[in-house]
Design a protein around this motif. Structure first.
Motif, PDB file in Angstrom:
ATOM      1  N   UNK A 191       0.702  -1.360   0.061  1.00  0.00           N
ATOM      2  CA  UNK A 191      -0.098   0.151   0.000  1.00  0.00           C
ATOM      3  C   UNK A 191       0.826   1.331  -0.031  1.00  0.00           C
ATOM      4  N   UNK A 192       0.332   2.396  -0.564  1.00  0.00           N
ATOM      5  CA  UNK A 192       0.892   3.825  -0.582  1.00  0.00           C
ATOM      6  C   UNK A 192       1.363   4.060   0.929  1.00  0.00           C
ATOM      7  N   UNK A 193       0.600   3.942   1.788  1.00  0.00           N
ATOM      8  CA  UNK A 193       0.718   4.203   3.178  1.00  0.00           C
ATOM      9  C   UNK A 193       2.017   3.513   3.739  1.00  0.00           C
ATOM     10  N   UNK A 194       2.172   2.251   3.309  1.00  0.00           N
ATOM     11  CA  UNK A 194       3.493   1.596   3.806  1.00  0.00           C
ATOM     12  C   UNK A 194       4.779   2.279   3.123  1.00  0.00           C
ATOM     13  N   UNK A 195       4.423   2.415   2.020  1.00  0.00           N
ATOM     14  CA  UNK A 195       5.729   3.147   1.462  1.00  0.00           C
ATOM     15  C   UNK A 195       5.986   4.654   2.031  1.00  0.00           C
ATOM     16  N   UNK A 196       4.906   5.063   2.141  1.00  0.00           N
ATOM     17  CA  UNK A 196       5.141   6.360   3.045  1.00  0.00           C
ATOM     18  C   UNK A 196       5.823   6.239   4.268  1.00  0.00           C
ATOM     19  N   UNK A 197       5.743   5.161   4.698  1.00  0.00           N
ATOM     20  CA  UNK A 197       6.081   5.123   6.029  1.00  0.00           C
ATOM     21  C   UNK A 197       7.536   4.732   5.998  1.00  0.00           C
TER      22      UNK A 197
END
Ligand SMILES: Nc1ncnc2c1ncn2[C@@H]1O[C@H](COP(=O)(O)OP(=O)(O)O)[C@@H](O)[C@H]1O
Ligand SMILES: O=C(O)[C@H](O)[C@@H](O)[C@H](O)[C@H](O)COP(=O)(O)O
Length: 201
Positions: free
Chosen positions: A107-113
């Protein structure tokens, strides 16, 4: 061979969830992402060799509980994944220099993390259809991931968007071809200072 599908790089938008969250220095990291069985570990290992970079295997950072869930065919939740992602980022940060991470990062939020501390973070997104993934996962021995989780991985997958400095490569090419194209993309898009001197010069 088809030209790699390249998404336009943009280093900042969406890459810092919050400047205030950043406690230490950023480190450059190449992310090799995609669903289980797509070839992340194989390609990331080869790319790390080619780039004179350190290889990081995300599977090594799962707590035992996460592995037990997946072994039972239960997909991980966001809450299962945050501490895992943070442990990976902390490990990357613990040593200076470029690393190559094999991680689903669906997910995008995982990459943002990950990008809270791992920046710049060029992405190699390996792509394959469900049948190829299931066949590869089923053929693998001594691994906790069952083929039954392939569909959930594909349902969760949010491919990288145009601001994520990403390159999509088909997973059915030979590993040597994929690594060659991936390294070409990274060398073109990563800032010179982030590339080890042995590769850069
Ligand atoms: N490009 C490729 N062509 C053929 N087989 C591959 C390729 N990449 C990986 N494999 C094989 O597919 C299986 C899954 O690869 P792996 O690197 O473990 O994927 P992931 O880390 O994404 O789960 C392994 O048995 C591996 O040897
Ligand atoms: O976020 C997740 O659901 C897991 O991390 C998963 O995506 C990962 O794929 C497994 O750890 C299996 O490992 P392989 O991807 O190496 O098959």
């Amino acid at each position: 061979m088809d030209a790699p599908s390249v998404l336009t790089p943009q280093r900042n938008a969406g890459q810092k969830a919050s400047e205030g969250d950043r406690m230490t220095e950023d480190v450059p990291m190449i992310l090799v992402m995609g669903a289980c069985g797509v070839g992340k570990s194989t390609i990331a290992r080869g790319l790390a060799d080619r780039m004179s970079a350190r290889f990081i295997e995300a599977d090594d950072f799962h707590p035992a509980d996460n592995k037990a869930l997946m072994a039972q065919g239960i997909p991980l939740t966001d809450d299962n994944r945050w501490p895992w992602l943070d442990a990976i980022a902390a490990d990357a940060q613990s040593r200076p220099g470029l690393s190559v991470l094999a991680c689903s990062a669906l997910r995008r939020v995982y990459r943002d993390r990950l990008r809270l501390t791992c920046r710049p973070m060029p992405i190699i997104h390996l792509h394959a259809d469900a049948d190829l993934l299931k066949a590869r996962v089923a053929a693998r021995r001594d691994h906790y991931m069952p083929p039954s989780l392939v569909q959930s991985q594909l349902d969760t997958l949010e491919p990288p968007t145009e601001d994520e400095m990403a390159c999509i490569l088909p997973a059915f090419d030979t590993p040597a071809d994929i690594v060659a194209r991936a390294s070409g993309f990274v060398i073109r898009h990563l800032d010179r200072a982030s590339i080890p001197a042995a590769v850069r010069d």
